[in-house]
Design an enzyme around this catalytic site. Structure first.
Site, PDB file in Angstrom:
ATOM      1  CB  ILE A  19      44.105  37.058  35.480  1.00 32.22           C
ATOM      2  CG1 ILE A  19      44.928  37.624  36.647  1.00 32.22           C
ATOM      3  CG2 ILE A  19      44.891  35.962  34.765  1.00 32.22           C
ATOM      4  CD1 ILE A  19      45.192  36.640  37.761  1.00 32.22           C
ATOM      5  CE1 TYR A 171      38.193  32.057  44.771  1.00 40.72           C
ATOM      6  CE2 TYR A 171      39.982  31.800  46.349  1.00 40.72           C
ATOM      7  CZ  TYR A 171      39.537  32.133  45.087  1.00 40.72           C
ATOM      8  OH  TYR A 171      40.431  32.542  44.127  1.00 40.72           O
ATOM      9  CB  THR A 199      41.800  40.551  39.985  1.00 37.67           C
ATOM     10  OG1 THR A 199      41.822  39.530  41.005  1.00 37.67           O
ATOM     11  CG2 THR A 199      43.067  40.437  39.144  1.00 37.67           C
TER      12      THR A 199
END
Length: 268
Positions: A19, A171, A199
């Site tokens: 991105i 995360y 991604t």
């Protein structure tokens, strides 16, 4: 859109892939000067060269910069470089991110690695660039967050998860912290979930995703000064929606600021 970004400087962290790379392309194509951050000078330069080669973008509009976010002193060095060369930075896109590793990992600064790379580095960089971001009329910060922030809890007494580690929980905690940080009153900031994109982080969400270019489009729209933003707003792709309730609580914002200041303070 090109006229609104022409002549404006935008720093995109994590701009060498995914991105961030596609956001750098779209911003430069719309006339912005894009500061492309990479982990190393070679990676940043290679990404800028690739954009010039594949898009015909004028190389003068791409400025490769490097800092390894696992080292907070490199974040400080990056900020000094940007402040010197771009004292009227229009936008900072806090995009750099990583999946938490399988094994619990601390950085040399003593922080859980995903918390540092995904949040603490962005926190420190934003604060060090505060003057530059507020010099430019309409200046703003766009935090590239995640819908996974809704599953998270910040472990205030054990932010590095020394007692109980889960890579997904680590995360998610980093993404919640980044989302909460958008409500910090010191700069105008928003956070955005750019969608599940193909991604390096796709495996955290599932097997299929939109293209990185589509995700970048949602980020670039928020960078555009023609898009009016409200400090602390959260976007799911192109829709402004309510984040997790805790993300906008004043008490949580203050508590996170205190924690983050403590965790980055030893860098000077």
């Amino acid at each position: 859109m090109s006229s609104t970004l022409s002549g404006r400087s935008v720093l995109v962290t994590g701009a060498t892939a995914g991105i961030g790379y596609e956001a750098a392309r779209q911003l430069a194509e719309r006339g912005a000067t894009v500061l492309m951050h990479g982990r190393t000078p070679a990676e940043a330069q290679a990404a800028a060269d690739a954009l010039v080669a594949t898009s015909g973008i004028d190389s003068s509009r791409l400025v490769p910069l490097a800092a390894d976010f696992t080292h907070l002193d490199e974040v400080e060095s990056l900020a000094r470089t940007v402040n010197r060369a771009h004292p009227d930075l229009f936008c900072l896109v806090n995009n750099a991110g990583m999946a938490a590793p399988e094994r619990h990992t601390l950085t040399a600064d003593g922080n859980e690695i995903a918390l540092q790379v995904n949040f603490l580095a962005a926190y420190l960089l934003t604060n060090l660039l505060q003057d530059a971001l507020t010099n430019a009329p309409g200046g703003r910060v766009v935090n590239v967050s995640s819908s996974l922030h809704r599953t998270a809890a910040i472990q205030w007494n054990d932010p590095h998860r020394l007692r109980r580690y889960s890579r997904l929980a680590a995360y998610a905690q980093s993404q919640l912290a980044l989302t909460v940080f958008a409500s910090d009153p010191r700069v105008t900031a928003v956070s955005v979930h750019p969608g599940v994109c193909d991604t390096g982080l796709l495996h955290l969400y599932g097997n299929e995703g939109e293209t990185a270019a589509e995700g970048a489009g949602h980020v670039v729209r928020l960078v555009d000064p023609a898009t009016e933003i409200v400090n602390g707003a959260y976007y799911d792709r192109d829709r402004c929606v309510a984040p997790a309730p805790v993300a906008t609580e004043e008490r949580t914002v203050k508590r996170l600021t205190k924690l983050a200041d403590l965790l980055v303070s030893h860098t000077g």
